[in-house]
Design an enzyme around this catalytic site. Sequence first.
Site, short mmCIF file in Angstrom:
data_model
loop_
_atom_site.label_atom_id
_atom_site.label_comp_id
_atom_site.label_asym_id
_atom_site.label_seq_id
_atom_site.Cartn_x
_atom_site.Cartn_y
_atom_site.Cartn_z
N GLY A 1 22.32 7.90 4.58
CA GLY A 1 22.70 7.75 5.98
C GLY A 1 23.70 8.82 6.38
O GLY A 1 23.77 9.89 5.77
N SER A 2 24.49 8.53 7.38
CA SER A 2 25.43 9.51 7.91
C SER A 2 26.63 9.67 7.00
O SER A 2 26.97 8.78 6.21
CB SER A 2 25.90 9.09 9.30
OG SER A 2 26.75 7.95 9.22
N THR A 3 27.30 10.81 7.11
CA THR A 3 28.51 11.05 6.34
C THR A 3 29.60 10.05 6.70
O THR A 3 30.32 9.54 5.83
CB THR A 3 29.01 12.48 6.57
OG1 THR A 3 28.02 13.41 6.09
CG2 THR A 3 30.32 12.75 5.84
N ALA A 4 29.72 9.73 7.99
CA ALA A 4 30.75 8.79 8.44
C ALA A 4 30.56 7.42 7.79
O ALA A 4 31.51 6.81 7.29
CB ALA A 4 30.72 8.67 9.96
N THR A 5 29.32 6.93 7.76
CA THR A 5 29.05 5.64 7.14
C THR A 5 29.19 5.73 5.63
O THR A 5 29.67 4.79 4.98
CB THR A 5 27.65 5.14 7.52
OG1 THR A 5 27.54 5.08 8.95
CG2 THR A 5 27.39 3.75 6.96
N GLY A 6 28.79 6.85 5.05
CA GLY A 6 28.92 7.04 3.61
C GLY A 6 30.37 6.94 3.15
O GLY A 6 30.67 6.39 2.08
N GLU B 1 23.66 9.90 -0.25
CA GLU B 1 22.86 11.01 0.28
C GLU B 1 23.08 11.01 1.78
O GLU B 1 22.55 10.18 2.51
CB GLU B 1 21.38 10.82 -0.08
CG GLU B 1 20.56 12.08 0.06
CD GLU B 1 19.88 12.19 1.41
OE1 GLU B 1 20.43 12.93 2.27
OE2 GLU B 1 18.85 11.56 1.61
#
Length: 335
Positions: free
Chosen positions: A70-75, A92
């Site tokens: 998913g997104s970097t922010a959610t990661g 990822e």
Amino acid sequence: MAILKIAPALMAGCSVILKPSPFTPYCALKIGEIASTVFPTGAVQVLSGDDKLGPWITKHPGISKISFTGSTATGKKVMEAASDTLKRVNLELGGNDAAIVTENFDVAEAANMAATASFAHSGQICMATKRIYVHDSIYDEFMRHFVAIVKTYKPGEGFCSPIQNKMQYDIVRAIYKDCADNNYEFAVGNGDVPEYEDGSDAGYFVSPAVVANPPERSRIVQEEPFGPIVPVLRWKSDSELIQRVNDTPTGLGATVYCRDQTRAWAIASSLETGSVWVNAGLKLHPEALFGAHKQSGIGGELGPLGLGYYTNSRTVTYWKDAETTAPKGDRGLFA
């Protein structure tokens, strides 16, 4: 994408709880339905829910590993939540993948491959090309070919599919607007929203767009739009090019179009990305690790290395004086 995680996890002896995006649950639920007829009860489960479900899963002490795409922010939130129990994580995340076109590559061929890598699924692929760097000596010729290809894309087709949800649709439209507000040159498109013949809104479709040589620090170059818009930039020297391509907090993938094998290797080995494709983009090989550098992720999928991320290492040592009690065939040093 779900199977890329399920298969190695099962091979490593793990059971799996698959949590799909709340926007796209049906494919994952179908995978779970099929898996229930093949694997032992509970080996593969699918649990769908809203935004509250993810934090519950990542914090749960009965879960040993999280593999998230998913997104970097959610990661970052996943990693923070997993830290409470020191869960192993695979992340990822987002990327801002660059394509590099050197002057010794067939220009029309490069334009065709770069267009496919940029606009497939309207750019909504993590490893899609998000910015294209073309050598100054062939830039104008490349743009003629590239623009002609993109102009053939029609709403509803594979290279002009709808944006996946309203949140992402609004992000894409904001990037189009930023380009327009800054008077960047649109070689194709301008962010128009297609309409039906009766004038009604056609949903989350956005016309494909190509932005010609915007500033390096512009939003369209620095951010991942995850939509059908791509900047095409000029470059002259390899050293300048590498510095510009690497000047990003993410490092998922990149593509190099170059017929000189030595030069292609030199450029590819200088890029701060988990994957580099030479003379072909959007290619994954089951035997090769798909990982990332910088804020594009941790760990990886595919290949023996990807399988290893679903295991914990253990060292068992039999000392020499224990040989008489060790199981037959198990004497010596083992890891």
